[in-house]
Design an enzyme around this catalytic site. Structure first.
Site, short mmCIF file in Angstrom:
data_model
loop_
_atom_site.label_atom_id
_atom_site.label_comp_id
_atom_site.label_asym_id
_atom_site.label_seq_id
_atom_site.Cartn_x
_atom_site.Cartn_y
_atom_site.Cartn_z
N ASP A 16 2.51 -9.47 4.79
CA ASP A 16 1.83 -10.35 3.84
C ASP A 16 2.54 -11.69 3.62
OD1 ASP A 16 4.06 -9.36 2.44
OD2 ASP A 16 3.08 -9.90 0.56
N CYS A 52 -23.01 -9.60 -13.90
CA CYS A 52 -21.96 -10.60 -13.71
C CYS A 52 -22.58 -12.00 -13.63
CB CYS A 52 -21.20 -10.34 -12.42
SG CYS A 52 -20.59 -8.69 -12.20
N ASP A 63 6.18 -13.27 7.56
CA ASP A 63 5.56 -12.33 8.50
C ASP A 63 4.59 -13.01 9.45
OD1 ASP A 63 6.73 -10.00 7.35
OD2 ASP A 63 5.31 -10.20 5.69
N ASP A 73 5.73 -4.60 7.14
CA ASP A 73 6.64 -5.36 6.30
C ASP A 73 6.83 -4.54 5.03
OD1 ASP A 73 7.82 -7.55 4.83
OD2 ASP A 73 5.86 -7.78 3.92
#
Lengths: 763, 65
Positions: free
Chosen positions: A639, A53, A643, A456
């Site tokens: 998320d 990479c 929330d 959630d």
């Protein structure tokens, strides 16, 4: 496709546009001027993880014409690029840098750099460890000579040299402890650092006094090595938190830094969010997030509000509608008028709610501090008692003082000071390897104690990505037409349709997208429309709001050909993860801002009986608070922006990496992989860590029960103290390394993951 | 005893030299990217670009600007 980076999602967009890349203006805002026409920018590239990479990205960047230097930092997953800024005519477009990285198959995004002072603290601690290590090794050398029988003058000389080495080392390396101890004392409570500072100062003073008076025993070696061990623990603890923090700040920022201001004469200028005032007109392109609360002036589009309030279905908007900051503009360009300053926007409201909802974090006292509360008075009393007892017994106060110091050193919380941080560092390392980041050690202590988990829905239990679940007719021809239309759109429903239908082979020359309504194309056989029912079949009835599904209709000349139903797909392994949590004895429930039918359906699928829907951020916070008032220890997993207050109200909280910025800041844990397995995985590790910490305490206390009488009876020479101290520390550290390795969360292959996102062509 | 007069300062000086070397390495940013350094060892090219001009490996972010 590279060895490791998943291909970017260009499958359904014939042109690899700059969709989703930071804009040039934003990149310029985030870059620093280095002088002589050079600018530097740091980008976060979460996908890099091996040598290949590095080579690929650096190679790609260096081959760009104006890039001076490019360097990938693999530890922090960041790329630093320095480029030459041209003047006016041939100004370099910094977006090319992000585009080049994307072309290699990695996602690059801007991050909010953390305060620069933090890195400084890490280096300060490492320096202190180095100095303490140097001093303790040298003093130990001299002490060994004394123990092996150096006499009178030689011994005094060695003691003097030890004192000279130890003095500056203690001042330099011990300052972290003195500062923290002083702070604790000033506010009228104690922590671990109080007995440490006291033992260090007293033992150094007594040893110096002994040296001056040609005494036989000096404790310089014990004093400095004690500090050395403790600093190692402290440094490890800091590095662990630092690593998690930098990984979290390296995640994509979801709130835009600025927006394109449209002047009265049609001129355009890029402004920071803070400089936008009420009444300003802003241009919002497709693929950008809404910067401040605003009202649409012209244009129509579809808005994804899932991160703002948990609504899973995209919403069509037109002129006059209000939008909250943080929502995502999917399909069309809009011109909007700001109706609130950035600091008064919906987001700011949420932040003030968060501050009001001070949760478990503020009230929680760490295990080590609670132990210190009991431990330090006991130690100090024991030392004082032996001092008075010996003084009264033989009238030799100097000898009594020596014994008191020996007690302080022997009981010194060396093992206790290592017991917690070492376990937590090992645990955090295990979590990190499994793609879960912990903000601090106390989060693991709190997680180990929970009995209730609240989730959630949109974006947490589900991916916030629609998935095709049903169709009204199975004619492959019609489906191929639908795919041909949908392939031209970025709307999440279109993408899900392309991903969910295998049929291909139909093609249109031109497809027009009507934001907020759907797609349209014409050929010899008629005019096809794909979109909401009212748009596809203008004569038809309007759908009810009561289905848990979202519907898309395909029509020819206004007559319905097929209807497709979508629902928000649960995360990979959601039900298995929830089962594991149930087996761990947790009570589960859902708190969602979405519509009741959708929540009910998911709750039924996952077998969760307690759920609440259509909650405001305030409502979620109150629901969590109500549970906690009833005595539950709540883990909140969420998320969205909505929330965030509940995340900070809960005893402990988790968020996925895809969460809104404010949600990630509020959470104690952030998990990077897609699978919900991260939650039971973190719970297992935290409980294991809790067990080990208790074991370590038991070991340390058991050791003290044996060692303290020895010291109080006056048998602890510096040699005995040094040996006892080192062995106790080593035992605790070795025990900490026994943390069981549970199976890390399943990491599905990148390909499967992406096909869930509808990003891989179904070839 | 006379030998000690030489030996102890020498020992301390050498130890101090090691300490100073470590502090220098820390300050010059060699501990900024430990994982990356492990991989870079395996690379053949010395960061030579296509134009053939060697690029200097820059020091990682010095927050001086």
């Amino acid at each position: 496709m590279s060895c490791c980076a998943p291909g970017t999602d260009t499958a359904f967009s014939p042109d690899a546009t700059a969709y989703g890349l930071p804009s040039s203006e934003e990149m310029r805002l985030a870059s620093r001027d280095l002088g002589n026409g050079l600018r530097q920018i740091d980008l976060s590239v979460p996908g890099v993880h091996c040598g290949a990479c590095i080579v690929k990205i650096e190679g790609a960047l260096r081959s760009l014409p104006d890039v001076e230097r490019a360097r990938v930092n693999l530890s922090s997953r960041r790329v630093t690029v320095v480029w030459k800024e041209g003047d006016g005519a041939r100004a370099v477009d910094p977006q090319a840098i992000a585009a080049a990285i994307r072309a290699c198959g990695y996602d690059a995004h801007l991050f909010s750099p953390a305060a620069a002072g933090e890195d400084g603290l890490r280096n300060d601690l490492i320096r202190a460890v180095a100095v303490a290590g140097f001093a303790s090794v040298n003093i130990m050398l001299l002490s060994v000579s004394v123990w092996s029988g150096a006499e009178a003058a030689t011994r005094d000389l060695f003691h003097w040299i030890s004192a000279l080495i130890a003095g500056p080392a203690l001042v330099y390396a011990g300052r972290f402890f003195y500062r923290s101890a002083w702070n604790a004392l000033r506010h009228g409570h104690t922590n671990m650092d109080v007995p440490i500072s006291l033992a260090v100062t007293l033992s150094y003073g007594v040893s110096l006094w002994e040296t001056i008076h040609h005494g036989e025993h000096a404790w310089f070696d014990a004093t400095v090595s004690l500090l050395f061990f403790l600093l190692i623990g402290r440094t490890l603890d800091h590095v662990m938190r630092d690593r998690a923090r930098s990984a979290i700040t390296g995640l994509a920022r979801l709130s835009p830094r600025g927006a394109m201001l449209v002047g009265g004469d049609g001129s355009r200028e890029y402004r920071r969010v803070e400089e936008i005032s009420v009444g300003d007109r802003l241009a919002i392109a497709a693929g950008e997030r809404i910067p401040v609360d605003c009202r649409v002036v012209t244009g129509t589009s579809d808005i994804d509000r899932s991160i703002v309030n948990g609504e899973s279905a995209p919403l069509a908007v037109g002129p006059g509608e209000q939008l909250e900051a943080g929502a995502m503009n999917i399909t069309g360009s809009l011109v909007v008028e700001a109706i609130a300053l950035a600091r008064d926007s919906f987001l700011a409201e949420v932040i003030s709610l968060m501050e009001a909802a001070e949760g478990g974090r503020a009230r929680y006292r760490r295990i080590a501090d609670r132990a210190a509360q009991v431990y330090s008075p006991v130690v100090h009393l024991l030392a004082l008692a032996s001092f008075l007892a010996w003084g009264a017994y033989d009238g030799d106060w100097k000898h009594a003082m020596l014994i008191a110091v020996a007690v302080l050193i022997i009981t010194c919380p060396c093992a206790l000071g290592l017991a917690v941080p070492v376990v937590q560092v090992v645990a955090a390392g295990r979590l990190f390897a499994g793609g879960v980041m912990v903000k601090d050690g106390s989060a693991m202590e709190r997680l180990a104690a929970i009995d209730t988990a609240v989730f959630d829905k949109t974006g947490t239990l589900t991916l916030g990505q629609p998935r095709l679940v049903g169709r009204s007719n199975g004619d492959p021809g019609h489906q191929a037409i639908a795919v041909a239309l949908a392939g031209h759109s970025r709307h999440p429903l279109s993408r899900a349709l392309v991903a969910g239908l295998p049929e291909r082979g139909y093609d249109f020359d031109a497809v027009t997208e009507r934001p907020g309504e759907g797609l349209e194309a014409t050929d010899d056989s008629g005019t096809y429309r794909l979109g909401r029912r009212a748009f596809a079949c203008p004569a038809g009835a309007s759908p009810t709001d009561e289905t848990p599904y979202t519907e898309v209709v395909l029509s020819r000349d206004g007559a319905e050909l097929a209807a497709f139903r979508f629902e928000d797909a649960p995360r990979a392994g959601a039900s298995a993860a929830l089962d594991r949590l149930r087996n761990a004895g947790l009570k589960l429930s859902i708190l969602s801002g979405d519509r009741a039918p959708a929540v009910a359906r998911l709750a039924e699928t996952l077998g969760i009986s307690r759920w609440q829907a259509a909650l405001s951020p305030q409502g979620k916070t109150e629901a969590v608070a109500a549970l906690q008032t009833a005595g539950a220890k709540v883990l909140m997993v969420g998320d969205g922006i909505n929330d965030a207050p509940a995340l900070s109200a809960a005893h402990v909280s988790m968020a996925p990496a895809t969460a809104a910025d404010v949600g990630r800041q509020a959470a104690d844990f952030v998990f990077l992989h897609e699978s919900l397995d991260a939650v039971p995985f973190a719970l297992d590790i935290s409980r294991g860590a809790g067990r080990l910490i208790r074991q370590n305490f038991a070991l340390a206390i058991g050791y003290n029960v044996i060692a303290v009488p020895v010291a109080m009876l006056g048998h602890a020479t510096p040699l005995v103290a040094a040996i006892a101290m080192s062995t106790s520390s080593i035992i605790v550290v070795v025990n900490s390394l026994r943390l069981r390795r549970p199976a890390p969360p399943a990491q599905e292959t990148a390909k499967a993951h992406l096909s869930d996102l509808g990003a891989v062509p179904a070839t | 005893m006379n030998t000690l007069v030489f030996l102890i300062p020498i020992a301390l000086f050498l130890g101090g030299l090691g300490l100073a070397a470590f502090l220098w390495a820390l300050r010059s940013g060699q501990y900024e990217d430990i994982e990356g350094a492990a991989w870079r060892v395996l690379e053949d090219d010395d960061g030579v670009t296509q134009q053939g001009a060697p690029k200097t490996a820059d020091r990682p972010n010095n927050h001086l600007s």
